[in-house]
Design an enzyme around this catalytic site. Structure first.
Site, PDB file in Angstrom:
ATOM      1  N   SER A 159       0.879  -1.175   0.112  1.00  0.00           N
ATOM      2  CA  SER A 159      -0.198  -0.111  -0.005  1.00  0.00           C
ATOM      3  C   SER A 159       1.126   1.362   0.133  1.00  0.00           C
ATOM      4  CB  SER A 159      -0.871   0.032   1.005  1.00  0.00           C
ATOM      5  OG  SER A 159      -0.419   0.045   2.274  1.00  0.00           O
ATOM      6  N   ARG A 192      13.333  -7.260   5.836  1.00  0.00           N
ATOM      7  CA  ARG A 192      14.649  -8.130   5.893  1.00  0.00           C
ATOM      8  C   ARG A 192      15.756  -6.668   6.052  1.00  0.00           C
ATOM      9  NH1 ARG A 192      15.863 -12.502   3.843  1.00  0.00           N
ATOM     10  NH2 ARG A 192      13.648 -12.705   3.056  1.00  0.00           N
ATOM     11  N   ASN A 215      13.622   4.121   4.844  1.00  0.00           N
ATOM     12  CA  ASN A 215      12.770   3.331   5.360  1.00  0.00           C
ATOM     13  C   ASN A 215      11.442   4.008   6.168  1.00  0.00           C
ATOM     14  OD1 ASN A 215      11.481   0.573   5.847  1.00  0.00           O
ATOM     15  ND2 ASN A 215      12.365   0.774   8.149  1.00  0.00           N
ATOM     16  N   HIS A 249       8.798   3.393   8.957  1.00  0.00           N
ATOM     17  CA  HIS A 249       8.296   2.441  10.096  1.00  0.00           C
ATOM     18  C   HIS A 249       7.096   2.781  10.911  1.00  0.00           C
ATOM     19  CE1 HIS A 249       9.295  -0.762  12.702  1.00  0.00           C
ATOM     20  NE2 HIS A 249       8.904   0.155  14.198  1.00  0.00           N
TER      21      HIS A 249
HETATM   22  C1  GAR Z   1       4.007  -0.501   6.838  1.00  0.00           C
HETATM   23  O1  GAR Z   1       3.274  -0.244   7.777  1.00  0.00           O
HETATM   24  C2  GAR Z   1       5.569  -0.143   6.870  1.00  0.00           C
HETATM   25  O2  GAR Z   1       5.514   0.640   7.908  1.00  0.00           O
HETATM   26  C3  GAR Z   1       5.816  -1.603   7.879  1.00  0.00           C
HETATM   27  O3  GAR Z   1       5.258  -2.670   6.830  1.00  0.00           O
HETATM   28  C4  GAR Z   1       4.010  -2.135   6.263  1.00  0.00           C
HETATM   29  C5  GAR Z   1       3.805  -2.382   4.922  1.00  0.00           C
HETATM   30  O4  GAR Z   1       2.771  -2.222   4.591  1.00  0.00           O
HETATM   31  N1  GAR Z   1       7.003  -1.782   7.799  1.00  0.00           N
HETATM   32  C6  GAR Z   1       8.033  -2.082   8.812  1.00  0.00           C
HETATM   33  O5  GAR Z   1       7.169  -2.721  10.039  1.00  0.00           O
HETATM   34  C7  GAR Z   1       9.348  -2.157   8.714  1.00  0.00           C
HETATM   35  N2  GAR Z   1      10.119  -2.549   9.841  1.00  0.00           N
HETATM   36  P1  GAR Z   1       2.503  -2.119   2.815  1.00  0.00           P
HETATM   37  O6  GAR Z   1       2.976  -3.314   2.225  1.00  0.00           O
HETATM   38  O7  GAR Z   1       0.913  -2.035   2.796  1.00  0.00           O
HETATM   39  O8  GAR Z   1       3.138  -0.688   2.466  1.00  0.00           O
END
Ligand code: GAR
Length: 192
Positions: free
Chosen positions: A13, A91, A107, A109
């Protein structure tokens, strides 16, 4: 126009939020490649809908992280990629990519770092009972969610929130914050 690669492992997303911002003319960039370490993840379909090529790979088919990162680095260089945006790429980035893209990996988070790094940051914040959490965009270093913070925004956890609707509130903030930060970075308003 600046060429970006978006790395993702799941739904994508945030990839879509960046791609839409580009399509709407809010961001002067292009996503030239999506890199996915989980073949079959939903992000592949989203990329296809935008006509963006996807490089999907099985990390386990390689002997080491250095091996698959060397392969990715070659593809990024061939495509002329200038920045890597991690968007749910679950990763740690290794020395090969960190050296190849020094200061140019970012990134997002889903917590107010340094609180709740690592996996399931939304669940961690929910379980901890904090009243305030949020989203962090940061430069990537060798640690787990430890690089220099670029920008943050907050989300309140209300009495009747569930983990699921907290997730939706966090993602709504992510989808605005990430394109905005990328825009400032590319306009060099943010010092590295
Ligand atoms: C997001 O909320 C992002 O912040 C998180 O994964 C999700 C991916 O959602 N990332 C982490 O936790 C990194 N440590 P998406 O695939 O719908 O963009």
């Amino acid at each position: 126009m600046t060429k970006l690669a978006v790395f993702a492992s799941g739904s994508g997303s945030n990839f879509e939020a960046i791609a839409s911002a580009i399509e709407n003319g809010e961001l002067d960039a292009s996503i030239s490649l999506v890199v996915c370490d989980r073949p079959g993840a939903k992000v592949e379909k989203r990329a296809e809908a935008f006509g963006i090529p996807v490089l999907s790979f099985y990390p386990k088919s390689y002997e080491s992280k250095a091996d698959f990162e060397t392969f990715i680095l070659q593809q990024l260089n061939e495509a002329g990629i200038e920045w890597i945006m991690l968007a749910g790429y679950m990763r740690l980035i290794g020395p090969t990519l960190l050296q190849g893209f020094e200061g140019r990996i970012v990134n997002i988070h889903p917590s107010l770092l340094p609180s709740f790094p690592g996996k399931d940051a939304i669940g961690q914040a929910f379980e901890a009972g904090v009243k305030l959490t949020g989203v962090t965009v940061h430069f990537v270093d060798e640690g787990m969610d430890t690089g220099k913070i670029i920008e943050q925004d907050y989300v309140r956890i209300d009495e009747n929130d569930t983990k699921e609707n907290l997730g939706r509130k966090i993602q709504a903030v992510e989808h605005v914050l990430y394109p905005a930060v990328i825009r400032s970075l590319l306009q060099e308003k943010i010092k590295r």
